[in-house]
Design a protein around this motif. Structure first.
Motif, PDB file in Angstrom:
ATOM      1  N   PRO A   7       1.323   0.510 -11.587  1.00  0.00           N
ATOM      2  CA  PRO A   7       0.358   0.436 -11.318  1.00  0.00           C
ATOM      3  C   PRO A   7      -0.510   0.341 -10.199  1.00  0.00           C
ATOM      4  CG  PRO A   7       2.049  -1.389 -12.899  1.00  0.00           C
ATOM      5  CD  PRO A   7       2.759  -0.126 -12.023  1.00  0.00           C
ATOM      6  N   GLU A   8      -0.260  -0.052  -9.289  1.00  0.00           N
ATOM      7  CA  GLU A   8      -0.815  -1.056  -7.751  1.00  0.00           C
ATOM      8  C   GLU A   8      -1.309   1.011  -7.403  1.00  0.00           C
ATOM      9  OE1 GLU A   8       2.158  -3.592  -8.780  1.00  0.00           O
ATOM     10  OE2 GLU A   8       2.448  -1.773  -8.623  1.00  0.00           O
ATOM     11  N   ALA A   9      -0.311   1.821  -7.386  1.00  0.00           N
ATOM     12  CA  ALA A   9      -0.623   2.959  -7.362  1.00  0.00           C
ATOM     13  C   ALA A   9      -1.794   3.708  -8.221  1.00  0.00           C
ATOM     14  CB  ALA A   9       0.776   3.810  -6.975  1.00  0.00           C
ATOM     15  N   ALA A  10      -1.836   3.455  -9.516  1.00  0.00           N
ATOM     16  CA  ALA A  10      -2.988   4.036  -9.806  1.00  0.00           C
ATOM     17  C   ALA A  10      -4.136   3.483  -9.514  1.00  0.00           C
ATOM     18  CB  ALA A  10      -2.502   3.482 -11.811  1.00  0.00           C
ATOM     19  N   VAL A  11      -4.651   1.818  -9.358  1.00  0.00           N
ATOM     20  CA  VAL A  11      -5.283   0.847  -8.641  1.00  0.00           C
ATOM     21  C   VAL A  11      -6.148   2.109  -7.424  1.00  0.00           C
ATOM     22  CG1 VAL A  11      -6.693  -0.622  -7.728  1.00  0.00           C
ATOM     23  CG2 VAL A  11      -5.391  -0.417 -10.510  1.00  0.00           C
ATOM     24  N   GLN A  12      -4.904   2.341  -6.568  1.00  0.00           N
ATOM     25  CA  GLN A  12      -5.163   2.858  -5.268  1.00  0.00           C
ATOM     26  C   GLN A  12      -6.204   3.413  -5.652  1.00  0.00           C
ATOM     27  OE1 GLN A  12      -2.283   2.110  -2.230  1.00  0.00           O
ATOM     28  NE2 GLN A  12      -2.965   3.717  -0.668  1.00  0.00           N
ATOM     29  N   LEU A  13      -5.372   4.945  -5.962  1.00  0.00           N
ATOM     30  CA  LEU A  13      -5.486   6.443  -6.574  1.00  0.00           C
ATOM     31  C   LEU A  13      -7.500   6.446  -6.609  1.00  0.00           C
ATOM     32  CD1 LEU A  13      -5.053   9.708  -5.620  1.00  0.00           C
ATOM     33  CD2 LEU A  13      -4.458   8.882  -8.574  1.00  0.00           C
ATOM     34  N   ALA A  14      -7.625   5.590  -7.785  1.00  0.00           N
ATOM     35  CA  ALA A  14      -8.874   5.444  -7.830  1.00  0.00           C
ATOM     36  C   ALA A  14     -10.086   4.905  -7.051  1.00  0.00           C
ATOM     37  CB  ALA A  14      -9.022   3.975  -9.222  1.00  0.00           C
ATOM     38  N   HIS A  15      -9.505   4.082  -5.984  1.00  0.00           N
ATOM     39  CA  HIS A  15     -10.206   3.259  -4.650  1.00  0.00           C
ATOM     40  C   HIS A  15     -10.314   4.711  -3.997  1.00  0.00           C
ATOM     41  CE1 HIS A  15     -10.848  -0.859  -5.183  1.00  0.00           C
ATOM     42  NE2 HIS A  15      -9.476  -1.141  -6.504  1.00  0.00           N
ATOM     43  N   ALA A  16      -8.711   5.078  -3.999  1.00  0.00           N
ATOM     44  CA  ALA A  16      -9.454   6.449  -2.817  1.00  0.00           C
ATOM     45  C   ALA A  16     -10.405   7.419  -2.627  1.00  0.00           C
ATOM     46  CB  ALA A  16      -7.546   7.051  -3.085  1.00  0.00           C
ATOM     47  N   LEU A  17      -9.707   7.794  -4.230  1.00  0.00           N
ATOM     48  CA  LEU A  17     -11.033   8.826  -4.867  1.00  0.00           C
ATOM     49  C   LEU A  17     -12.783   8.445  -4.790  1.00  0.00           C
ATOM     50  CD1 LEU A  17     -10.170  10.431  -7.678  1.00  0.00           C
ATOM     51  CD2 LEU A  17      -9.877  11.372  -5.785  1.00  0.00           C
ATOM     52  N   HIS A  18     -13.029   6.179  -4.890  1.00  0.00           N
ATOM     53  CA  HIS A  18     -14.350   6.026  -5.027  1.00  0.00           C
ATOM     54  C   HIS A  18     -14.967   6.390  -2.855  1.00  0.00           C
ATOM     55  CE1 HIS A  18     -17.384   2.517  -4.180  1.00  0.00           C
ATOM     56  NE2 HIS A  18     -17.614   2.723  -5.853  1.00  0.00           N
ATOM     57  N   MET A  69       1.096  -1.551   0.257  1.00  0.00           N
ATOM     58  CA  MET A  69      -0.123   0.406   0.068  1.00  0.00           C
ATOM     59  C   MET A  69       1.271   1.052   0.008  1.00  0.00           C
ATOM     60  SD  MET A  69      -3.522  -0.579  -0.249  1.00  0.00           S
ATOM     61  CE  MET A  69      -3.929   0.242   1.088  1.00  0.00           C
ATOM     62  N   TYR A  70       0.803   2.449  -0.811  1.00  0.00           N
ATOM     63  CA  TYR A  70       1.611   3.490  -0.648  1.00  0.00           C
ATOM     64  C   TYR A  70      -0.051   4.524   0.282  1.00  0.00           C
ATOM     65  CZ  TYR A  70       3.450   1.545  -4.894  1.00  0.00           C
ATOM     66  OH  TYR A  70       3.971   0.280  -5.756  1.00  0.00           O
ATOM     67  N   GLU A  71       1.212   6.009   0.751  1.00  0.00           N
ATOM     68  CA  GLU A  71       0.513   6.540   1.005  1.00  0.00           C
ATOM     69  C   GLU A  71      -0.126   8.216   0.559  1.00  0.00           C
ATOM     70  OE1 GLU A  71       1.416  10.419   4.421  1.00  0.00           O
ATOM     71  OE2 GLU A  71       2.955   8.749   4.130  1.00  0.00           O
ATOM     72  N   LEU A  72      -1.631   7.683   0.081  1.00  0.00           N
ATOM     73  CA  LEU A  72      -1.440   8.954  -0.524  1.00  0.00           C
ATOM     74  C   LEU A  72      -1.989  10.453  -0.257  1.00  0.00           C
ATOM     75  CD1 LEU A  72      -3.573   6.538  -2.704  1.00  0.00           C
ATOM     76  CD2 LEU A  72      -1.964   7.372  -3.201  1.00  0.00           C
ATOM     77  N   ARG A  73      -0.641  11.339  -0.452  1.00  0.00           N
ATOM     78  CA  ARG A  73      -0.789  12.765   0.335  1.00  0.00           C
ATOM     79  C   ARG A  73      -1.593  13.775  -0.475  1.00  0.00           C
ATOM     80  NH1 ARG A  73       5.544  12.711   2.103  1.00  0.00           N
ATOM     81  NH2 ARG A  73       5.390  11.220   3.603  1.00  0.00           N
ATOM     82  N   PHE A  74      -2.948  13.725  -0.343  1.00  0.00           N
ATOM     83  CA  PHE A  74      -3.802  14.876  -0.733  1.00  0.00           C
ATOM     84  C   PHE A  74      -3.385  16.161   0.231  1.00  0.00           C
ATOM     85  CE2 PHE A  74      -5.562  11.076  -1.773  1.00  0.00           C
ATOM     86  CZ  PHE A  74      -6.349  11.160  -3.380  1.00  0.00           C
ATOM     87  N   THR A  75      -3.262  17.204  -1.440  1.00  0.00           N
ATOM     88  CA  THR A  75      -2.956  19.196  -0.417  1.00  0.00           C
ATOM     89  C   THR A  75      -3.838  19.664  -1.569  1.00  0.00           C
ATOM     90  OG1 THR A  75      -2.585  20.704   0.304  1.00  0.00           O
ATOM     91  CG2 THR A  75      -0.835  18.892  -1.292  1.00  0.00           C
TER      92      THR A  75
END
Length: 306
Positions: free
Chosen positions: A100-111, A1-7
């Motif tokens: 690739p896994e980061a792109a998929v995780q970003l999609a899940h984060a927005l969902h 899992m990656y850490e997604l830092r939104f700002t």
């Protein structure tokens, strides 16, 4: 899992991700340009529409720190970036290269945030993977709206014998240029043999700022504007040209080639590397830019969810 830092803070985003973006400044031109401009607008106190999605995200890997050339942010490696700052109607995402896994995780984060993004642009395969996963999560279908190609200027070869002159846009051009920027998407779609998008009036304040900052250039014949070329000021040493529009009634005279060459020369004089995007479905523009000395760098794509 990656850490997604939104700002929403462009300055903070650049402080964290700037080194990574600078390592591939041409590929990073869109996100760097938007972030730099946002910093300037924030300093001016310019207010954005509160209903407009506005964020940058840095994707950090906290494991696998084995590459001696890695970009390290505290205890993690920055492996990708993305942003959502575009105006409507879709407020399209911009996605840079990432695992690739980061792109998929970003999609899940927005969902998980309940944030539906109906369009996304950028690097392949990351953008495609995110679009497909987003479509699955939202019960939609991902489809390519257009294939784009990023070019960088090598040796400029201007056209000869084109009538008219290039000049910077002035405030008196505001009404005309805002109308032209409003129809730009529809004109580009027609030239690429695609359905025209919904017509939304361009932001007049944004057009005014572009004129004020010297980011719009007009090709003029006998005192009449016949073409507009946009240019972004250099970010990370790279300046990006666009949009480029000759209205239908003025096409076929070489105005676009002459204007893009003239603006390219001015950007080169700033010691900038110069790049631009084309629609791969438009053979006219692709040939035109290559004649001017632009060379392809990478292919990208624009996806929509329907």
């Amino acid at each position: 899992m990656y850490e997604l830092r939104f700002t929403p803070d462009a300055a903070g985003f650049l402080a964290t991700a700037g080194d990574r973006l600078a390592r591939q400044p041409v590929l990073s031109t869109v996100i760097a340009t938007i972030a730099d401009r946002a910093v300037a607008e924030d300093a001016e106190g310019i207010q954005r529409d509160p209903d407009r999605p506005w964020w940058f995200v840095t994707i950090v890997d906290h494991v696998g720190l084995v590459d001696h050339a890695r970009d390290v942010d505290h205890d993690g490696e920055i492996v990708g970036t993305a942003m959502r700052t575009a105006p409507g109607p879709d407020h399209a995402l911009w996605v840079t290269e990432m695992p690739p896994e980061a792109a998929v995780q970003l999609a899940h984060a927005l969902h998980d945030r309940g944030e539906f993004a109906g369009a996304m642009n950028g690097s392949l395969p990351a953008t495609r993977l995110m679009a497909e996963e987003s479509a699955r999560l939202w019960g939609k279908r991902a489809e390519i709206r257009s294939h784009t190609r990023l070019y960088e200027l090598d040796t400029l070869t201007p056209p000869v014998g084109v009538g008219g002159t290039l000049r910077a846009a002035v405030p008196a051009d505001l009404e005309l240029l805002n109308n032209w920027l409003t129809i730009f998407g529809a004109e580009a779609a027609e030239q690429g043999d695609r359905p025209a998008p919904e017509l939304v009036e361009h932001d007049r304040d944004e057009t005014s700022r572009r004129i004020r900052d010297g980011r719009l250039w007009v090709w003029e014949v006998d005192g009449r504007p016949v073409h507009v070329t946009g240019a972004n000021l250099p970010s990370l040493g790279v300046a990006r040209i666009g949009p480029v529009l000759t209205p239908k009634e003025y096409r076929g005279h070489g105005y676009a080639a002459a204007a893009v060459a003239g603006v390219s020369r001015r950007l080169l004089d700033l010691d900038a590397r110069v790049c631009l995007f084309t629609d791969q479905a438009n053979p006219v523009s692709n040939k035109l830019y290559q004649r001017l000395g632009y060379r392809p760098v990478v292919d990208m794509a624009n996806f929509g969810l329907s």
